[in-house]
Scaffold this motif. Sequence first.
Motif, short mmCIF file in Angstrom:
data_model
loop_
_atom_site.label_atom_id
_atom_site.label_comp_id
_atom_site.label_asym_id
_atom_site.label_seq_id
_atom_site.Cartn_x
_atom_site.Cartn_y
_atom_site.Cartn_z
N ILE A 156 25.31 -39.02 -8.51
CA ILE A 156 24.68 -38.34 -9.32
C ILE A 156 23.21 -38.92 -9.79
O ILE A 156 22.48 -37.96 -9.87
CB ILE A 156 25.48 -38.82 -10.80
CG1 ILE A 156 26.88 -38.16 -10.65
CG2 ILE A 156 24.75 -38.25 -12.18
CD1 ILE A 156 28.11 -38.43 -11.72
N VAL A 157 22.77 -40.08 -9.67
CA VAL A 157 21.61 -40.54 -9.99
C VAL A 157 20.73 -39.97 -8.79
O VAL A 157 19.49 -39.66 -9.06
CB VAL A 157 21.59 -42.27 -10.05
CG1 VAL A 157 20.01 -42.67 -9.85
CG2 VAL A 157 22.11 -42.56 -11.30
N GLU A 158 21.15 -39.83 -7.78
CA GLU A 158 20.37 -39.73 -6.51
C GLU A 158 19.95 -38.10 -6.93
O GLU A 158 19.08 -37.59 -6.50
CB GLU A 158 21.03 -39.82 -5.20
CG GLU A 158 20.99 -41.12 -4.60
CD GLU A 158 21.82 -41.46 -3.35
OE1 GLU A 158 22.43 -40.53 -2.90
OE2 GLU A 158 21.57 -42.49 -2.80
N GLU A 159 20.95 -37.19 -7.42
CA GLU A 159 20.88 -35.76 -7.49
C GLU A 159 19.91 -35.60 -8.83
O GLU A 159 19.10 -34.85 -8.77
CB GLU A 159 22.25 -35.31 -7.90
CG GLU A 159 22.18 -33.83 -8.30
CD GLU A 159 21.92 -33.01 -7.02
OE1 GLU A 159 21.30 -31.86 -7.22
OE2 GLU A 159 21.74 -33.47 -5.82
N ILE A 160 19.87 -36.56 -9.69
CA ILE A 160 19.19 -36.28 -11.00
C ILE A 160 17.60 -36.60 -10.52
O ILE A 160 16.74 -35.69 -10.66
CB ILE A 160 19.31 -37.38 -11.98
CG1 ILE A 160 20.77 -36.81 -12.59
CG2 ILE A 160 18.21 -37.67 -13.05
CD1 ILE A 160 21.22 -38.15 -13.63
N PRO B 50 13.58 -34.97 -5.60
CA PRO B 50 12.59 -33.98 -5.98
C PRO B 50 12.55 -32.87 -5.36
O PRO B 50 12.12 -31.71 -5.57
CB PRO B 50 11.36 -34.48 -5.27
CG PRO B 50 11.77 -35.73 -4.26
CD PRO B 50 13.31 -35.94 -4.60
N GLU B 51 13.44 -32.69 -4.39
CA GLU B 51 13.67 -31.06 -3.82
C GLU B 51 14.57 -30.35 -4.46
O GLU B 51 14.64 -28.96 -4.18
CB GLU B 51 14.12 -31.54 -2.16
CG GLU B 51 13.18 -32.34 -1.17
CD GLU B 51 13.92 -32.86 -0.17
OE1 GLU B 51 15.20 -32.72 0.09
OE2 GLU B 51 13.28 -33.64 0.52
N LYS B 52 15.79 -30.79 -5.31
CA LYS B 52 16.38 -29.97 -5.88
C LYS B 52 15.71 -29.52 -7.40
O LYS B 52 15.42 -30.30 -8.07
CB LYS B 52 17.99 -30.63 -6.40
CG LYS B 52 18.75 -31.14 -4.96
CD LYS B 52 19.38 -29.98 -4.56
CE LYS B 52 20.14 -30.48 -3.51
NZ LYS B 52 21.66 -29.61 -3.35
N HIS C 225 14.27 -30.65 -16.80
CA HIS C 225 15.00 -31.35 -15.55
C HIS C 225 15.27 -32.76 -15.95
O HIS C 225 14.32 -33.40 -16.54
CB HIS C 225 14.04 -31.20 -14.39
CG HIS C 225 14.93 -31.73 -13.15
ND1 HIS C 225 15.15 -33.12 -12.68
CD2 HIS C 225 15.68 -31.03 -12.10
CE1 HIS C 225 15.80 -33.08 -11.77
NE2 HIS C 225 16.17 -32.02 -11.23
N PRO C 226 16.43 -33.51 -15.87
CA PRO C 226 16.69 -34.74 -16.13
C PRO C 226 15.65 -35.77 -16.02
O PRO C 226 15.36 -36.62 -16.39
CB PRO C 226 18.02 -35.01 -15.71
CG PRO C 226 18.51 -33.92 -15.53
CD PRO C 226 17.43 -33.13 -14.90
N SER C 227 14.94 -35.66 -14.60
CA SER C 227 13.88 -36.51 -14.36
C SER C 227 12.71 -36.49 -14.82
O SER C 227 11.83 -37.04 -14.56
CB SER C 227 14.09 -36.48 -12.68
OG SER C 227 13.41 -35.23 -12.35
N LYS D 179 12.39 -43.56 -8.99
CA LYS D 179 11.36 -43.26 -10.00
C LYS D 179 10.95 -44.53 -10.80
O LYS D 179 11.52 -44.87 -12.00
CB LYS D 179 11.76 -42.06 -10.86
CG LYS D 179 10.85 -41.52 -11.53
CD LYS D 179 10.95 -40.16 -12.25
CE LYS D 179 9.79 -39.73 -12.95
NZ LYS D 179 10.27 -38.50 -13.73
N PRO D 180 9.84 -45.52 -10.47
CA PRO D 180 9.60 -46.36 -11.09
C PRO D 180 9.10 -46.13 -12.46
O PRO D 180 8.31 -44.98 -12.53
CB PRO D 180 8.39 -47.25 -10.04
CG PRO D 180 8.59 -46.47 -8.85
CD PRO D 180 9.27 -45.04 -8.92
N GLY D 181 9.12 -46.82 -13.42
CA GLY D 181 8.67 -46.69 -14.69
C GLY D 181 9.89 -46.07 -15.67
O GLY D 181 9.50 -45.77 -16.69
#
Length: 131
Positions: free
Chosen positions: A26-30, A33-35, A66-68, A97-99
């Motif tokens: 789930i975290v990798e999907e959030i 950057p390609e999705k 987007h969640p990110s 995603k640092p920060g």
Amino acid sequence: MKQFKSVYVPGNHTHQASYKPLLKQIVEEIFNPEKADPVDIEHMSSGLTDLLKTGFSMFMKVSRPHPSDHPFLILFVVGGVTVSEAKMVKDLVASLKPGTQVIVLSTRLLKPLNIPELLFATDRLHPDLGI
């Protein structure tokens, strides 16, 4: 869930089968950057301005957030989470995603011994509600 159906990653002739935790998927999907739009993660609009944006989106191109995009992520796990899972999520977010700050909340903090008990020894027809 349409995308996250299994935690089992089948092996092949050169790699053995492995386990990929659901929280990690789930975290990798959030933070992928390609999705553009995560399939299983939805944005629920609320308030008058969001309803107006939703209504006008039929006539013009309005993208959902987007969640990110946000510097703060709250991940709520229903059923329980272990300390190692919470640390894995925190480390994964820091590497992707640092920060970005992440808070992992749950209905219960699980110990490793709770998991086999919840899977095999719980009477599903008569749950213990603790009353």
